[in-house]
Design a protein around this motif. Structure first.
Motif, PDB file in Angstrom:
ATOM      1  N   UNK A  42       0.833  -1.207   0.000  1.00  0.00           N
ATOM      2  CA  UNK A  42       0.000   0.000   0.000  1.00  0.00           C
ATOM      3  C   UNK A  42       0.871   1.261   0.000  1.00  0.00           C
ATOM      4  N   UNK A  43       0.406   2.284  -0.690  1.00  0.00           N
ATOM      5  CA  UNK A  43       1.143   3.555  -0.691  1.00  0.00           C
ATOM      6  C   UNK A  43       0.764   4.389   0.521  1.00  0.00           C
ATOM      7  N   UNK A  44      -0.372   4.039   1.115  1.00  0.00           N
ATOM      8  CA  UNK A  44      -0.762   4.725   2.342  1.00  0.00           C
ATOM      9  C   UNK A  44      -1.676   3.811   3.148  1.00  0.00           C
ATOM     10  N   UNK A  45      -1.805   4.150   4.402  1.00  0.00           N
ATOM     11  CA  UNK A  45      -2.698   3.410   5.291  1.00  0.00           C
ATOM     12  C   UNK A  45      -3.811   4.358   5.701  1.00  0.00           C
ATOM     13  N   UNK A  46      -5.039   3.928   5.457  1.00  0.00           N
ATOM     14  CA  UNK A  46      -6.195   4.765   5.747  1.00  0.00           C
ATOM     15  C   UNK A  46      -6.908   4.262   6.989  1.00  0.00           C
ATOM     16  N   UNK A  47      -7.295   5.192   7.847  1.00  0.00           N
ATOM     17  CA  UNK A  47      -8.050   4.866   9.059  1.00  0.00           C
ATOM     18  C   UNK A  47      -9.347   5.665   9.036  1.00  0.00           C
ATOM     19  N   UNK A  69       9.711   3.801   9.067  1.00  0.00           N
ATOM     20  CA  UNK A  69       9.731   5.266   9.094  1.00  0.00           C
ATOM     21  C   UNK A  69       8.549   5.815   8.309  1.00  0.00           C
ATOM     22  N   UNK A  70       7.805   6.683   8.943  1.00  0.00           N
ATOM     23  CA  UNK A  70       6.655   7.296   8.292  1.00  0.00           C
ATOM     24  C   UNK A  70       6.847   8.802   8.267  1.00  0.00           C
ATOM     25  N   UNK A  83      -2.234   7.964   5.914  1.00  0.00           N
ATOM     26  CA  UNK A  83      -0.827   8.172   6.240  1.00  0.00           C
ATOM     27  C   UNK A  83       0.019   7.469   5.190  1.00  0.00           C
ATOM     28  N   UNK A  84       0.832   8.236   4.504  1.00  0.00           N
ATOM     29  CA  UNK A  84       1.609   7.621   3.430  1.00  0.00           C
ATOM     30  C   UNK A  84       2.723   6.764   4.000  1.00  0.00           C
ATOM     31  N   UNK A  85       2.956   5.662   3.324  1.00  0.00           N
ATOM     32  CA  UNK A  85       3.967   4.715   3.769  1.00  0.00           C
ATOM     33  C   UNK A  85       5.056   4.619   2.708  1.00  0.00           C
ATOM     34  N   UNK A  86       6.285   4.347   3.128  1.00  0.00           N
ATOM     35  CA  UNK A  86       7.344   4.149   2.134  1.00  0.00           C
ATOM     36  C   UNK A  86       7.132   2.802   1.443  1.00  0.00           C
TER      37      UNK A  86
END
Ligand SMILES: [Cu+2]
Length: 122
Positions: A42-47, A69-70, A83-86
């Motif tokens: 995933x390019x980001x994690x959504x909550x 690292x975020x 939240x974008x993730x590496x």
């Protein structure tokens, strides 16, 4: 007469006790979903929360407990976060979060997802 008033007081008191308490904020959705298996990182994690919250902690760990690292955490009160993730390799990841809900109660939780290692064809 006194008994009637007493009965009235008791009735009102019980009615107040019986009022539904304001529900705590819950995490109502996430992407990746809990226990999901992704084929692409995933390019980001959504909550998504049931009320607006202030996110006070958020982390992603791999299977060995190494923290990923975020970027900067959102500081505003929101109901949905992304939240974008590496770029992360295949493996199992644990997402931990903590937030202050609309009723000022602290809520927290964790969920996990897996990025599957795709088997190449021979
Ligand atoms: Cu609460």
């Amino acid at each position: 007469m006194k008994i009637r008033i007493l009965t009235l007081f008791i009735t009102v008191f019980l009615a107040i006790l019986g009022l539904p308490a304001q529900a705590h904020t819950v995490l109502s959705s996430s992407n990746p979903a809990d226990n999901s298996i992704e084929t692409i990182a995933p390019e980001n994690i959504a909550l998504g929360f049931s009320t607006e919250v202030r996110l006070t902690a958020f982390s992603v760990e791999d299977n060995d407990g190494k923290v990923i690292d975020l970027g900067a955490m959102p500081t505003t009160t929101q109901q949905e976060f992304s939240i974008s993730t590496p770029s992360i390799p295949p493996g199992t990841y644990i997402v931990k979060w903590r937030a202050v809900g609309a009723d000022m109660h602290i809520v927290s939780g964790e969920f996990q997802f897996e990025i599957a290692e795709l088997v190449s064809r021979k």
